[in-house]
Design an enzyme around this catalytic site. Structure first.
Site, PDB file in Angstrom:
ATOM      1  N   LYS A  54       0.826  -1.208   0.000  1.00  0.00           N
ATOM      2  CA  LYS A  54       0.000   0.000   0.000  1.00  0.00           C
ATOM      3  C   LYS A  54       0.858   1.255   0.000  1.00  0.00           C
ATOM      4  CE  LYS A  54      -3.752  -2.521   2.161  1.00  0.00           C
ATOM      5  NZ  LYS A  54      -4.392  -2.942   3.422  1.00  0.00           N
ATOM      6  N   GLN A  98      -4.696  -1.709   9.477  1.00  0.00           N
ATOM      7  CA  GLN A  98      -4.401  -3.008   8.885  1.00  0.00           C
ATOM      8  C   GLN A  98      -4.917  -4.114   9.801  1.00  0.00           C
ATOM      9  OE1 GLN A  98      -3.061  -3.666   5.763  1.00  0.00           O
ATOM     10  NE2 GLN A  98      -3.727  -5.718   6.281  1.00  0.00           N
ATOM     11  N   ASP A 121     -11.105   2.851   3.768  1.00  0.00           N
ATOM     12  CA  ASP A 121     -11.303   1.416   3.610  1.00  0.00           C
ATOM     13  C   ASP A 121     -12.783   1.062   3.511  1.00  0.00           C
ATOM     14  OD1 ASP A 121      -9.406  -0.495   3.138  1.00  0.00           O
ATOM     15  OD2 ASP A 121      -8.991  -0.964   5.226  1.00  0.00           O
TER      16      ASP A 121
END
Length: 290
Positions: A54, A98, A121
């Site tokens: 990422k 994460q 997200d």
């Protein structure tokens, strides 16, 4: 004739070229540089690999990335305070946690602490719930990536029978809701669905996100169906395969995504998209966080 292979890696590359231009234009016009903060708790090797990918993708398009590394013993309170600080940071336009988190940390409480306007997200309860009405601020990245693949290949979903195999909160459920917003007729199957094949055989478009290697075989696929394989499974010999028997199903489908190189690259690319959109929104609001 074998199915057309949907090359997610190539499509992601094209999109990232466009996103790099958008970032440059935003900086030139407003001086705002899109910023993404990634929080990594602990030292899980798979999580670190995903985070590194990422960060690398951010660098590719000109997004400023900040990696916040915390120990696996970090308290939930400390993690929530760190998120609150990033919520207030005007240079941070997107926040990503994460997953997975350590067992002592409440995942739902952590995800809901992220500002809705920075939840790139798409996991905040507001964004998940707003999928029902089609008014979400950010769509979850993997279903969004699947949607973009279908758009890129000009595969119309309106009025089509779509079967989603897998009912996770991250992929299956949001995928079904997003397709319903496009007027598809959607059926969602899960681990307790009886006689899975009777449903998958009805699908004009079959999206598989069950996490079961080789679950879908040719006898379960309608001739000419579009098959999207979201599964990523690592075998004991190190090979990575999807939930679909690729070579055999390819002989029957009209379009199919490979694993790796299909949906995976699009997931990270949609994270970039959402971060840029967040920065553009703030720029449109005169630099104030929305």
């Amino acid at each position: 004739m074998p199915a057309v292979i949907i090359d997610g890696k190539a499509i992601a590359h094209e999109l990232r070229i466009e996103y790099r231009r958008r970032v440059a234009a935003l900086k030139l016009r407003t001086g705002i540089e899109p910023g993404l903060a990634v929080i990594l708790v602990g030292n899980n090797s798979a999580s670190r690999l995903y985070v590194n990918n990422k960060v690398k993708a951010c660098n590719e398009v000109g997004i400023r990335s900040t990696l916040v590394e915390l120990s696996a013993q970090v308290s939930e309170l400390e993690l929530l305070e760190r998120i609150a600080s990033l919520n207030d940071d005007p240079k941070t336009h997107g926040i990503l946690i994460q997953l997975p988190l350590p067992a002592h940390v409440g995942m739902d409480r952590v995800l809901e602490r992220i500002s809705v306007s920075k939840d790139v997200d798409g996991f905040h309860l507001y964004n998940v719930g707003a999928l029902v009405t089609g008014n979400t601020i950010f769509s979850p990245c993997t279903p969004f990536g699947v949607q973009k693949l279908l758009e890129y290949e000009k595969i119309d979903v309106e009025g089509r029978n779509v079967v989603v195999v897998g009912a996770s909160n991250i992929v299956g459920k949001p995928m079904a809701l997003m397709l319903m917003q496009q007027d598809a007729t959607v059926c969602i199957c899960h681990k307790k669905t009886r006689d899975l094949a009777q449903f998958t055989l009805l699908a004009d478009i079959l999206v598989v996100a069950a996490g079961v290697p080789g679950l879908i075989i040719p006898q379960m696929v309608r001739t000419g169906a579009v098959v999207i394989d979201v599964g990523i499974n690592r075998l004991p010999d190190g090979r990575i395969i999807g939930d679909v028997e690729f070579e055999s199903v390819r002989q029957k489908a009209s379009y199919i995504t490979p694993v790796p190189g299909g949906v995976g690259p699009m997931t990270v690319t949609m994270l970039l998209h959402n971060t840029i959109v967040s920065a553009e929104r703030i720029a449109g609001a005169g630099g104030r966080s929305l």
